[in-house]
Scaffold this motif. Structure first.
Motif, PDB file in Angstrom:
ATOM      1  N   VAL A 151       0.858  -1.190   0.000  1.00 11.53           N
ATOM      2  CA  VAL A 151       0.000   0.000   0.000  1.00 11.53           C
ATOM      3  C   VAL A 151       0.891   1.236   0.000  1.00 11.53           C
ATOM      4  CG1 VAL A 151      -1.634   1.356   1.367  1.00 11.53           C
ATOM      5  CG2 VAL A 151      -1.905  -1.111   1.229  1.00 11.53           C
ATOM      6  N   ILE A 152       0.474   2.251  -0.739  1.00 13.01           N
ATOM      7  CA  ILE A 152       1.130   3.557  -0.694  1.00 13.01           C
ATOM      8  C   ILE A 152       0.073   4.586  -0.317  1.00 13.01           C
ATOM      9  CG2 ILE A 152       2.404   5.327  -1.961  1.00 13.01           C
ATOM     10  CD1 ILE A 152       3.426   3.137  -3.823  1.00 13.01           C
ATOM     11  N   LEU A 153       0.283   5.269   0.795  1.00 15.00           N
ATOM     12  CA  LEU A 153      -0.659   6.285   1.255  1.00 15.00           C
ATOM     13  C   LEU A 153      -0.150   7.662   0.867  1.00 15.00           C
ATOM     14  CD1 LEU A 153      -1.477   4.999   4.869  1.00 15.00           C
ATOM     15  CD2 LEU A 153      -2.613   4.432   2.703  1.00 15.00           C
ATOM     16  N   ILE A 154      -1.027   8.480   0.307  1.00 14.50           N
ATOM     17  CA  ILE A 154      -0.682   9.857  -0.004  1.00 14.50           C
ATOM     18  C   ILE A 154      -1.683  10.765   0.707  1.00 14.50           C
ATOM     19  CG2 ILE A 154       0.321   9.223  -2.237  1.00 14.50           C
ATOM     20  CD1 ILE A 154      -2.204  10.354  -3.556  1.00 14.50           C
ATOM     21  N   GLY A 155      -1.260  11.966   1.017  1.00 13.85           N
ATOM     22  CA  GLY A 155      -2.162  12.893   1.684  1.00 13.85           C
ATOM     23  C   GLY A 155      -1.438  14.147   2.122  1.00 13.85           C
ATOM     24  N   VAL A 156      -2.212  15.178   2.422  1.00 12.21           N
ATOM     25  CA  VAL A 156      -1.636  16.438   2.875  1.00 12.21           C
ATOM     26  C   VAL A 156      -1.045  16.245   4.265  1.00 12.21           C
ATOM     27  CG1 VAL A 156      -3.258  17.770   1.483  1.00 12.21           C
ATOM     28  CG2 VAL A 156      -3.816  17.243   3.877  1.00 12.21           C
ATOM     29  N   SER A 157      -0.283  17.214   4.699  1.00 15.04           N
ATOM     30  CA  SER A 157       0.366  17.141   6.005  1.00 15.04           C
ATOM     31  C   SER A 157      -0.644  16.991   7.129  1.00 15.04           C
ATOM     32  CB  SER A 157       1.191  18.421   6.227  1.00 15.04           C
ATOM     33  OG  SER A 157       1.753  18.436   7.527  1.00 15.04           O
ATOM     34  N   THR A 164      -0.777   5.486  10.505  1.00 15.83           N
ATOM     35  CA  THR A 164      -1.542   4.448   9.822  1.00 15.83           C
ATOM     36  C   THR A 164      -0.610   3.407   9.217  1.00 15.83           C
ATOM     37  OG1 THR A 164      -3.306   6.026   9.312  1.00 15.83           O
ATOM     38  CG2 THR A 164      -3.278   3.973   8.047  1.00 15.83           C
ATOM     39  N   CYS A 165       0.511   3.872   8.633  1.00 16.19           N
ATOM     40  CA  CYS A 165       1.496   2.941   8.068  1.00 16.19           C
ATOM     41  C   CYS A 165       2.095   2.051   9.157  1.00 16.19           C
ATOM     42  CB  CYS A 165       2.611   3.719   7.362  1.00 16.19           C
ATOM     43  SG  CYS A 165       2.154   4.364   5.738  1.00 16.19           S
ATOM     44  N   ILE A 166       2.390   2.628  10.314  1.00 19.02           N
ATOM     45  CA  ILE A 166       2.960   1.846  11.408  1.00 19.02           C
ATOM     46  C   ILE A 166       1.958   0.796  11.882  1.00 19.02           C
ATOM     47  CG2 ILE A 166       3.835   1.950  13.764  1.00 19.02           C
ATOM     48  CD1 ILE A 166       5.748   3.054  11.662  1.00 19.02           C
ATOM     49  N   TYR A 167       0.700   1.172  11.981  1.00 23.43           N
ATOM     50  CA  TYR A 167      -0.327   0.216  12.405  1.00 23.43           C
ATOM     51  C   TYR A 167      -0.473  -0.898  11.371  1.00 23.43           C
ATOM     52  CZ  TYR A 167      -4.648  -1.633  14.331  1.00 23.43           C
ATOM     53  OH  TYR A 167      -5.581  -2.469  14.886  1.00 23.43           O
ATOM     54  N   LEU A 168      -0.477  -0.525  10.087  1.00 22.17           N
ATOM     55  CA  LEU A 168      -0.567  -1.532   9.033  1.00 22.17           C
ATOM     56  C   LEU A 168       0.621  -2.484   9.083  1.00 22.17           C
ATOM     57  CD1 LEU A 168      -1.777   0.698   6.062  1.00 22.17           C
ATOM     58  CD2 LEU A 168      -3.077  -1.153   7.124  1.00 22.17           C
ATOM     59  N   ALA A 169       1.800  -1.944   9.383  1.00 21.05           N
ATOM     60  CA  ALA A 169       3.000  -2.782   9.477  1.00 21.05           C
ATOM     61  C   ALA A 169       2.840  -3.827  10.566  1.00 21.05           C
ATOM     62  CB  ALA A 169       4.228  -1.911   9.748  1.00 21.05           C
ATOM     63  N   ASN A 170       2.200  -3.439  11.651  1.00 22.03           N
ATOM     64  CA  ASN A 170       1.971  -4.391  12.740  1.00 22.03           C
ATOM     65  C   ASN A 170       1.008  -5.497  12.333  1.00 22.03           C
ATOM     66  OD1 ASN A 170       2.641  -5.066  15.486  1.00 22.03           O
ATOM     67  ND2 ASN A 170       0.546  -4.534  16.042  1.00 22.03           N
ATOM     68  N   LYS A 195       1.798  -3.078  -8.778  1.00 22.16           N
ATOM     69  CA  LYS A 195       1.257  -3.958  -7.732  1.00 22.16           C
ATOM     70  C   LYS A 195       0.643  -3.212  -6.552  1.00 22.16           C
ATOM     71  CE  LYS A 195       4.137  -6.028  -4.895  1.00 22.16           C
ATOM     72  NZ  LYS A 195       3.695  -5.636  -3.536  1.00 22.16           N
ATOM     73  N   PRO A 196       1.279  -2.176  -6.015  1.00 24.80           N
ATOM     74  CA  PRO A 196       0.743  -1.542  -4.793  1.00 24.80           C
ATOM     75  C   PRO A 196      -0.607  -0.864  -5.023  1.00 24.80           C
ATOM     76  CG  PRO A 196       3.038  -0.920  -5.162  1.00 24.80           C
ATOM     77  CD  PRO A 196       2.555  -1.576  -6.424  1.00 24.80           C
ATOM     78  N   LEU A 197      -1.382  -0.810  -3.951  1.00 33.21           N
ATOM     79  CA  LEU A 197      -2.637  -0.057  -3.948  1.00 33.21           C
ATOM     80  C   LEU A 197      -2.336   1.343  -3.427  1.00 33.21           C
ATOM     81  CD1 LEU A 197      -5.740   0.229  -4.077  1.00 33.21           C
ATOM     82  CD2 LEU A 197      -5.817  -0.724  -1.758  1.00 33.21           C
ATOM     83  N   VAL A 198      -2.611   2.355  -4.227  1.00 35.05           N
ATOM     84  CA  VAL A 198      -2.388   3.748  -3.830  1.00 35.05           C
ATOM     85  C   VAL A 198      -3.704   4.301  -3.280  1.00 35.05           C
ATOM     86  CG1 VAL A 198      -1.646   6.050  -4.550  1.00 35.05           C
ATOM     87  CG2 VAL A 198      -0.640   4.013  -5.624  1.00 35.05           C
TER      88      VAL A 198
END
Length: 290
Positions: A151-157, A164-170, A195-198
């Motif tokens: 997964v690749i997450l994009i978004g404003v600051s 969210t990335c850390i939680y997904l990693a867990n 392959k990744p979901l953006v």
């Protein structure tokens, strides 16, 4: 007529022969359903001997209350149950209904070994690898490896990308994140991934203003900038939505979502994305064989 009585102080004892993480998670999930409940929690973890269990029972006697436990050792369980009965307190074995159902379903008796969910198995090492990936690909780093992401997450600051990335990693999901910064081009590798979901993360403008102001206050920075200007933030959010629409990237509004809720939605979307990739691959192979 609303209840104006102050909430009662009630004791809840959480007893585990392991780390207590499972018990804590289940208890928290249940407690949120009781808005006026503010129990005093007593945590008893790594209870492995009768001597330790005696100390638990002494604590329960000093502060009587509901006892919730995850103790798989039969001898310790019985010791706790006998003690609770003598003290006249209610007790619940949290895992018993689930283990009983699984025993019937699998036709196999549970091993009765505490802490087995923390064994160093393949899933554990997948989580460690995912955590390393999230840290190495935080805030737009290591763009050359984006194809390795799930997964690749994009978004404003301040749209909760990193936590969210850390939680997904867990959960074993390899997640990278890229900030959308005004007048700062995105890495070209983002537009080449297959392959990744953006996924785009967005948040209510007023929430972003408040969060960013708090951020600047914490680092003692002047608030006189576009970073906290409502109209500038509104433009940022609009540009983010436009970008995601142009590339058919789904968006999640995280304004009223917890990190756990956002991650659960992403995991569901990732499952659907993987199914779609498999279907496309199967269809391509069928065309080649035709």
């Amino acid at each position: 007529m609303p209840n104006t009585q102050p909430p009662r102080q009630l004791h809840v004892h959480l007893v585990s022969d392991a780390t207590g993480e499972t018990l804590n998670s289940i208890t928290r999930a249940c407690l949120v359903q009781f808005e006026r409940a503010h129990p005093i929690e007593h945590h008893w973890t790594l209870i492995r001997t009768t001597g330790q269990m005696d100390k638990v029972l002494s604590g329960i006697e000093a502060h009587p209350g509901l006892v919730l436990f995850t103790v798989v050792n039969d001898r310790l369980r019985q010791h706790l149950l006998n003690g609770c009965r003598q003290l006249g307190v209610k007790f619940v074995s949290v895992l018993d209904p689930i283990i009983s159902a699984l025993t019937d379903h699998f036709g196999q008796v549970a091993r009765g070994q505490s802490g087995r969910q923390h064994a160093l198995d393949a899933e554990y090492f997948d989580r460690i690898a995912a955590m390393d990936f999230a840290l190495a690909h935080d805030d737009g780093q290591s763009a050359r490896n984006y194809e390795d992401a799930d997964v690749i997450l994009i978004g404003v600051s301040r749209s909760s990308k990193t936590p969210t990335c850390i939680y997904l990693a867990n959960r074993g999901v390899k997640a990278a994140n890229i900030p959308l910064v005004p007048n700062c081009p995105l890495p070209p590798e983002l537009f080449q991934v297959k392959k990744p979901l953006v996924i785009g993360l967005t948040k209510d403008v007023n929430s972003l203003v408040q969060i960013r102001r708090n951020r600047l206050a914490m680092i003692a920075k002047d608030e006189d900038s576009d970073y906290v200007d409502p109209q500038s933030i509104r433009d940022e959010v609009a540009q983010a939505r436009k970008l995601c629409t142009e590339h058919n990237w789904p968006m999640i509004d995280v304004t009223r979502r917890s990190i756990e809720e956002t991650a659960a939605t992403i995991i569901q979307m990732l499952s659907e994305h993987r199914d779609a990739l498999l279907d496309a691959k199967s269809a391509a192979e069928s065309r080649e064989q035709a």
